[in-house]
Design an enzyme around this catalytic site. Structure first.
Site, PDB file in Angstrom:
ATOM      1  N   CYS A  56     -21.827 -25.175 -11.871  1.00  0.00           N
ATOM      2  CA  CYS A  56     -20.544 -25.750 -12.259  1.00  0.00           C
ATOM      3  C   CYS A  56     -19.636 -24.593 -12.677  1.00  0.00           C
ATOM      4  O   CYS A  56     -20.039 -23.756 -13.493  1.00  0.00           O
ATOM      5  CB  CYS A  56     -20.727 -26.727 -13.416  1.00  0.00           C
ATOM      6  SG  CYS A  56     -19.157 -27.336 -14.093  1.00  0.00           S
ATOM      7  N   ASP A  63     -26.138 -27.207 -10.444  1.00  0.00           N
ATOM      8  CA  ASP A  63     -25.953 -28.416  -9.647  1.00  0.00           C
ATOM      9  C   ASP A  63     -26.898 -28.326  -8.457  1.00  0.00           C
ATOM     10  O   ASP A  63     -27.035 -27.267  -7.844  1.00  0.00           O
ATOM     11  CB  ASP A  63     -24.510 -28.532  -9.152  1.00  0.00           C
ATOM     12  CG  ASP A  63     -23.538 -28.826 -10.276  1.00  0.00           C
ATOM     13  OD1 ASP A  63     -23.862 -29.683 -11.122  1.00  0.00           O
ATOM     14  OD2 ASP A  63     -22.455 -28.221 -10.306  1.00  0.00           O
ATOM     15  N   VAL A  78     -25.903 -20.331  14.616  1.00  0.00           N
ATOM     16  CA  VAL A  78     -26.310 -19.656  13.387  1.00  0.00           C
ATOM     17  C   VAL A  78     -27.836 -19.551  13.357  1.00  0.00           C
ATOM     18  O   VAL A  78     -28.545 -20.502  13.714  1.00  0.00           O
ATOM     19  CB  VAL A  78     -25.766 -20.373  12.131  1.00  0.00           C
ATOM     20  CG1 VAL A  78     -26.362 -21.760  11.951  1.00  0.00           C
ATOM     21  CG2 VAL A  78     -26.008 -19.531  10.884  1.00  0.00           C
ATOM     22  N   GLU A  79     -28.321 -18.405  12.963  1.00  0.00           N
ATOM     23  CA  GLU A  79     -29.762 -18.180  12.842  1.00  0.00           C
ATOM     24  C   GLU A  79     -30.222 -18.775  11.513  1.00  0.00           C
ATOM     25  O   GLU A  79     -29.604 -18.564  10.478  1.00  0.00           O
ATOM     26  CB  GLU A  79     -30.034 -16.673  12.922  1.00  0.00           C
ATOM     27  CG  GLU A  79     -31.488 -16.316  13.095  1.00  0.00           C
ATOM     28  CD  GLU A  79     -32.259 -16.383  11.805  1.00  0.00           C
ATOM     29  OE1 GLU A  79     -33.351 -16.979  11.809  1.00  0.00           O
ATOM     30  OE2 GLU A  79     -31.769 -15.856  10.790  1.00  0.00           O
ATOM     31  N   SER A  80     -31.311 -19.540  11.535  1.00  0.00           N
ATOM     32  CA  SER A  80     -31.695 -20.365  10.383  1.00  0.00           C
ATOM     33  C   SER A  80     -32.113 -19.565   9.149  1.00  0.00           C
ATOM     34  O   SER A  80     -31.823 -19.980   8.025  1.00  0.00           O
ATOM     35  CB  SER A  80     -32.798 -21.355  10.766  1.00  0.00           C
ATOM     36  OG  SER A  80     -33.952 -20.677  11.199  1.00  0.00           O
ATOM     37  N   HIS A  97     -18.363 -29.138  -6.286  1.00  0.00           N
ATOM     38  CA  HIS A  97     -19.116 -29.636  -5.133  1.00  0.00           C
ATOM     39  C   HIS A  97     -18.255 -29.652  -3.874  1.00  0.00           C
ATOM     40  O   HIS A  97     -18.685 -29.212  -2.807  1.00  0.00           O
ATOM     41  CB  HIS A  97     -19.633 -31.052  -5.389  1.00  0.00           C
ATOM     42  CG  HIS A  97     -20.483 -31.215  -6.604  1.00  0.00           C
ATOM     43  ND1 HIS A  97     -21.108 -30.179  -7.254  1.00  0.00           N
ATOM     44  CD2 HIS A  97     -20.824 -32.321  -7.291  1.00  0.00           C
ATOM     45  CE1 HIS A  97     -21.798 -30.640  -8.284  1.00  0.00           C
ATOM     46  NE2 HIS A  97     -21.634 -31.953  -8.326  1.00  0.00           N
ATOM     47  N   GLU A  98     -17.045 -30.188  -4.031  1.00  0.00           N
ATOM     48  CA  GLU A  98     -16.140 -30.326  -2.889  1.00  0.00           C
ATOM     49  C   GLU A  98     -15.791 -28.963  -2.290  1.00  0.00           C
ATOM     50  O   GLU A  98     -15.711 -28.808  -1.068  1.00  0.00           O
ATOM     51  CB  GLU A  98     -14.856 -31.051  -3.314  1.00  0.00           C
ATOM     52  CG  GLU A  98     -15.082 -32.449  -3.857  1.00  0.00           C
ATOM     53  CD  GLU A  98     -15.410 -32.510  -5.361  1.00  0.00           C
ATOM     54  OE1 GLU A  98     -15.386 -33.619  -5.913  1.00  0.00           O
ATOM     55  OE2 GLU A  98     -15.688 -31.452  -5.984  1.00  0.00           O
TER      56      GLU A  98
END
Length: 165
Positions: A56, A63, A78-80, A97-98
């Site tokens: 936060c 969070d 994208v490589e994992s 969060h947003e």
């Protein structure tokens, strides 16, 4: 198809590395790509990330979330392992969060230039409220832009029953 040639994997440096460096501050530079061998076809790639953690920005409290990242690739993917390390870099990063889900989506758009992408964060409750931000993007002027608009308006028509996650 015979698999990938070594030269195709030259940008993939983290996978198979014996020394993994974990970044403790937000760092999109850790992301790596490889070539999509099927750019002539639309298909969805989905990552389920059940251990996402961020802070936060006001209280510094942790969070926790499950992130769902889905995309239709164009030329790059994208490589994992790099994605895992990138998401880990949010561990000590303070953001709402947003903002976190939008930052992740924006970084992946910049990295891959996908046809379509969506990021959905399902955060555990804090103060009795869970927040589930959803964002998406479709390439402007294409059918993917229309898909993005449709998905945005219909992504949560049948919300799940919350059982304290």
């Amino acid at each position: 198809m015979a698999g990938r040639q070594e030269k195709e994997l030259q940008n993939v440096t983290l996978l198979g590395s014996e020394q993994t460096e974990y970044k403790y501050s937000y760092d999109p530079r850790v992301l790596e790509t490889f070539d999509n061998q099927h750019p002539y076809r639309d298909y969805m790639v989905k990552f389920n990330c059940p251990e996402f953690t961020t802070l936060c920005p006001k209280t510094g409290q942790p969070d926790f979330a499950t992130l769902y990242i889905s995309y239709i690739p164009e030329q790059k993917m994208v490589e994992s392992k790099s994605l895992k390390l990138y998401l880990f870099s949010f561990r000590n990063h303070g953001d709402f969060h947003e903002d976190s889900v939008n930052t992740i989506m924006n970084d992946l758009i910049e990295l891959m230039d996908p046809r379509y992408i969506e990021v959905w964060g399902k955060f555990t409750p804090r103060g009795g409220i869970s927040i589930d931000p959803y964002c998406n993007y479709g390439k402007k002027g294409t059918k993917y832009e229309e898909i993005a608009n449709y998905r945005l308006m219909n992504h949560d028509l049948y919300p799940e029953t919350i059982t304290n996650r």
